[in-house]
Scaffold this motif. Structure first.
Motif, PDB file in Angstrom:
ATOM      1  N   ASP A  80       0.848  -1.192   0.000  1.00 50.55           N
ATOM      2  CA  ASP A  80       0.000   0.000   0.000  1.00 50.55           C
ATOM      3  C   ASP A  80       0.881   1.238   0.000  1.00 50.55           C
ATOM      4  O   ASP A  80       1.986   1.233   0.553  1.00 50.55           O
ATOM      5  N   ILE A  81       0.374   2.298  -0.611  1.00 51.55           N
ATOM      6  CA  ILE A  81       1.036   3.598  -0.604  1.00 51.55           C
ATOM      7  C   ILE A  81       0.112   4.594   0.081  1.00 51.55           C
ATOM      8  O   ILE A  81      -1.087   4.645  -0.205  1.00 51.55           O
ATOM      9  N   TYR A  82       0.678   5.367   1.004  1.00 45.21           N
ATOM     10  CA  TYR A  82      -0.088   6.370   1.737  1.00 45.21           C
ATOM     11  C   TYR A  82       0.606   7.722   1.614  1.00 45.21           C
ATOM     12  O   TYR A  82       1.805   7.806   1.335  1.00 45.21           O
ATOM     13  N   PHE A  83      -0.162   8.759   1.845  1.00 44.64           N
ATOM     14  CA  PHE A  83       0.392  10.107   1.904  1.00 44.64           C
ATOM     15  C   PHE A  83      -0.003  10.727   3.232  1.00 44.64           C
ATOM     16  O   PHE A  83      -1.186  10.853   3.540  1.00 44.64           O
ATOM     17  N   LYS A  84       0.990  11.053   4.032  1.00 44.32           N
ATOM     18  CA  LYS A  84       0.747  11.710   5.316  1.00 44.32           C
ATOM     19  C   LYS A  84       0.525  13.192   5.050  1.00 44.32           C
ATOM     20  O   LYS A  84       1.435  13.915   4.646  1.00 44.32           O
ATOM     21  N   ILE A  85      -0.709  13.655   5.243  1.00 46.63           N
ATOM     22  CA  ILE A  85      -1.069  15.046   4.999  1.00 46.63           C
ATOM     23  C   ILE A  85      -1.135  15.750   6.346  1.00 46.63           C
ATOM     24  O   ILE A  85      -1.989  15.453   7.173  1.00 46.63           O
ATOM     25  N   SER A  86      -0.203  16.677   6.562  1.00 43.79           N
ATOM     26  CA  SER A  86      -0.026  17.248   7.892  1.00 43.79           C
ATOM     27  C   SER A  86       0.019  18.768   7.855  1.00 43.79           C
ATOM     28  O   SER A  86       0.597  19.364   6.944  1.00 43.79           O
ATOM     29  N   TYR A 121       3.872  13.876   2.955  1.00 44.53           N
ATOM     30  CA  TYR A 121       5.004  12.960   3.015  1.00 44.53           C
ATOM     31  C   TYR A 121       4.585  11.569   2.541  1.00 44.53           C
ATOM     32  O   TYR A 121       3.441  11.150   2.718  1.00 44.53           O
ATOM     33  N   PHE A 122       5.537  10.866   1.964  1.00 42.75           N
ATOM     34  CA  PHE A 122       5.314   9.555   1.361  1.00 42.75           C
ATOM     35  C   PHE A 122       5.567   8.444   2.380  1.00 42.75           C
ATOM     36  O   PHE A 122       6.618   8.402   3.016  1.00 42.75           O
ATOM     37  N   TYR A 123       4.583   7.540   2.529  1.00 42.56           N
ATOM     38  CA  TYR A 123       4.713   6.360   3.384  1.00 42.56           C
ATOM     39  C   TYR A 123       4.241   5.135   2.601  1.00 42.56           C
ATOM     40  O   TYR A 123       3.453   5.257   1.652  1.00 42.56           O
ATOM     41  N   TYR A 124       4.705   3.960   3.016  1.00 43.37           N
ATOM     42  CA  TYR A 124       4.277   2.751   2.310  1.00 43.37           C
ATOM     43  C   TYR A 124       4.453   1.515   3.190  1.00 43.37           C
ATOM     44  O   TYR A 124       5.194   1.524   4.177  1.00 43.37           O
ATOM     45  N   ASP A 125       3.745   0.449   2.802  1.00 44.86           N
ATOM     46  CA  ASP A 125       3.893  -0.874   3.406  1.00 44.86           C
ATOM     47  C   ASP A 125       4.380  -1.841   2.339  1.00 44.86           C
ATOM     48  O   ASP A 125       4.158  -1.625   1.139  1.00 44.86           O
ATOM     49  N   LEU A 126       5.031  -2.926   2.776  1.00 41.74           N
ATOM     50  CA  LEU A 126       5.599  -3.908   1.853  1.00 41.74           C
ATOM     51  C   LEU A 126       4.973  -5.282   2.044  1.00 41.74           C
ATOM     52  O   LEU A 126       4.401  -5.583   3.094  1.00 41.74           O
ATOM     53  N   THR A 127       5.106  -6.105   1.016  1.00 38.58           N
ATOM     54  CA  THR A 127       4.656  -7.485   1.083  1.00 38.58           C
ATOM     55  C   THR A 127       5.529  -8.338   0.165  1.00 38.58           C
ATOM     56  O   THR A 127       6.116  -7.823  -0.793  1.00 38.58           O
ATOM     57  N   THR A 128       5.615  -9.626   0.462  1.00 39.55           N
ATOM     58  CA  THR A 128       6.275 -10.565  -0.449  1.00 39.55           C
ATOM     59  C   THR A 128       5.235 -11.377  -1.215  1.00 39.55           C
ATOM     60  O   THR A 128       5.590 -12.264  -1.986  1.00 39.55           O
ATOM     61  N   ASP A 129       3.959 -11.063  -1.005  1.00 32.75           N
ATOM     62  CA  ASP A 129       2.860 -11.712  -1.725  1.00 32.75           C
ATOM     63  C   ASP A 129       2.613 -10.934  -3.015  1.00 32.75           C
ATOM     64  O   ASP A 129       2.047  -9.842  -2.997  1.00 32.75           O
ATOM     65  N   TYR A 130       3.027 -11.510  -4.133  1.00 37.56           N
ATOM     66  CA  TYR A 130       2.947 -10.816  -5.415  1.00 37.56           C
ATOM     67  C   TYR A 130       1.516 -10.398  -5.755  1.00 37.56           C
ATOM     68  O   TYR A 130       1.285  -9.316  -6.301  1.00 37.56           O
ATOM     69  N   VAL A 131       0.552 -11.239  -5.416  1.00 34.72           N
ATOM     70  CA  VAL A 131      -0.850 -10.948  -5.737  1.00 34.72           C
ATOM     71  C   VAL A 131      -1.321  -9.679  -5.038  1.00 34.72           C
ATOM     72  O   VAL A 131      -2.121  -8.914  -5.577  1.00 34.72           O
ATOM     73  N   ARG A 132      -0.811  -9.432  -3.847  1.00 33.84           N
ATOM     74  CA  ARG A 132      -1.234  -8.263  -3.065  1.00 33.84           C
ATOM     75  C   ARG A 132      -0.400  -7.024  -3.371  1.00 33.84           C
ATOM     76  O   ARG A 132      -0.616  -5.963  -2.795  1.00 33.84           O
ATOM     77  N   THR A 150      -7.865   4.552  -4.994  1.00 33.27           N
ATOM     78  CA  THR A 150      -7.291   5.833  -4.591  1.00 33.27           C
ATOM     79  C   THR A 150      -6.466   5.691  -3.315  1.00 33.27           C
ATOM     80  O   THR A 150      -6.907   5.087  -2.340  1.00 33.27           O
ATOM     81  N   CYS A 151      -5.250   6.254  -3.332  1.00 32.62           N
ATOM     82  CA  CYS A 151      -4.368   6.194  -2.161  1.00 32.62           C
ATOM     83  C   CYS A 151      -4.957   7.007  -1.010  1.00 32.62           C
ATOM     84  O   CYS A 151      -5.609   8.031  -1.228  1.00 32.62           O
ATOM     85  N   LYS A 152      -4.681   6.557   0.197  1.00 29.47           N
ATOM     86  CA  LYS A 152      -5.319   7.123   1.380  1.00 29.47           C
ATOM     87  C   LYS A 152      -4.387   8.039   2.173  1.00 29.47           C
ATOM     88  O   LYS A 152      -3.168   7.943   2.090  1.00 29.47           O
ATOM     89  N   ASP A 153      -5.026   8.907   2.947  1.00 20.26           N
ATOM     90  CA  ASP A 153      -4.321   9.702   3.948  1.00 20.26           C
ATOM     91  C   ASP A 153      -3.859   8.747   5.049  1.00 20.26           C
ATOM     92  O   ASP A 153      -4.642   7.940   5.553  1.00 20.26           O
ATOM     93  N   ALA A 154      -2.588   8.822   5.418  1.00 24.92           N
ATOM     94  CA  ALA A 154      -2.017   7.881   6.384  1.00 24.92           C
ATOM     95  C   ALA A 154      -2.608   8.026   7.778  1.00 24.92           C
ATOM     96  O   ALA A 154      -2.438   7.139   8.614  1.00 24.92           O
TER      97      ALA A 154
END
Length: 241
Positions: A80-86, A121-132, A150-154
């Motif tokens: 997932d990709i998030y944007f921290k809006i502060s 600011y740019f934030y993200y989560d990682l996975t090793t599950d290709y499908v996700r 649509t990417c979400k506010d963190a």
């Protein structure tokens, strides 16, 4: 006795009001808070073609040796990709760690650079599950152009407005997970003082596309993620496995 109790109550009430006022003053005068603009405010930019300046910033590169290490059997993907809006800069004592997004841009690049409004600011989560994993990234412009991707506010979990408080176009980022495409392995940004950045895109990377769904459609819709908000021209770039 009643008079004493009443006097103590008045003192407590005055102390409470004093704290509230002090907090409000700090919020309004805290150094680093930028001027806010509504989307109805359109700010012009100068396309400095005679003296161009570019800054290519790789926010995350999962395909780099530093990120993958010695693990060859697993491929890291953006989950997932998030944007921290502060309201506040990350250097402010009022800046809060976001509720979502484990990793962030270590250089704390503001994606509303020079445009006023909120810090993004740019934030993200990682996975090793290709499908996700995320397999596509794009921008849309227009107040009602959001979707399930649509990417979400963190912090709030609401759709992240990339021109928040900066005026100009409503701009949304979208990350889809269509299994028929390669997974995204890198995310970056080019900040410049001119429109043209084609020859500044690193080899193997792609300029993120933008689509205008305004009514009527905007024929001048460009990939600038700061469109109509002044400041820098900001272009997202991505890379895929």
């Amino acid at each position: 006795m009643k008079n004493i109790i009443l006097f103590i109550g008045i003192l407590l009430l005055m102390g409470s009001c004093s704290k509230d006022n002090e907090q409000e003053t700090n919020d309004l005068t805290e150094e680093g808070v930028k001027t806010q603009y509504s989307h109805s405010v359109i700010k012009e930019k100068i396309d400095n073609v005679d003296n161009p300046e570019y800054k290519v910033i790789i926010l995350a590169d999962l395909d780099s040796k530093e990120k993958k290490g010695n693990v060859k059997s697993q491929v890291l993907c953006f989950k997932d990709i998030y944007f921290k809006i502060s309201k506040y800069s990350h250097t402010s004592r009022y800046y809060r760690k976001p509720l979502k997004g484990v990793y962030n841009d270590p250089e704390w690049n503001d994606l509303n650079s020079g445009a006023g409004g909120k810090y993004i600011y740019f934030y993200y989560d990682l996975t090793t599950d290709y499908v996700r994993g995320i397999k596509g990234f794009s921008l849309t412009k227009g107040v009602n152009t959001v979707s399930e991707f649509t990417c979400k506010d963190a912090d709030t979990g609401e759709n992240a407005d990339l021109n928040a408080g900066a005026g100009g176009a409503w701009i949304w980022a979208h990350a889809n997970k269509d299994v028929f495409f390669p997974a995204m392995s890198g995310f970056g940004v080019i900040m410049s003082n001119t429109v043209y950045v084609g020859d500044k895109i690193p080899f193997g990377w792609n300029l993120v596309s933008c689509f205008s769904f305004t009514n009527p459609p905007n024929p001048n819709c460009c990939e600038d993620a700061n469109e109509g908000a002044g400041g820098k021209y900001i272009y997202f770039i991505t890379k895929y496995y």
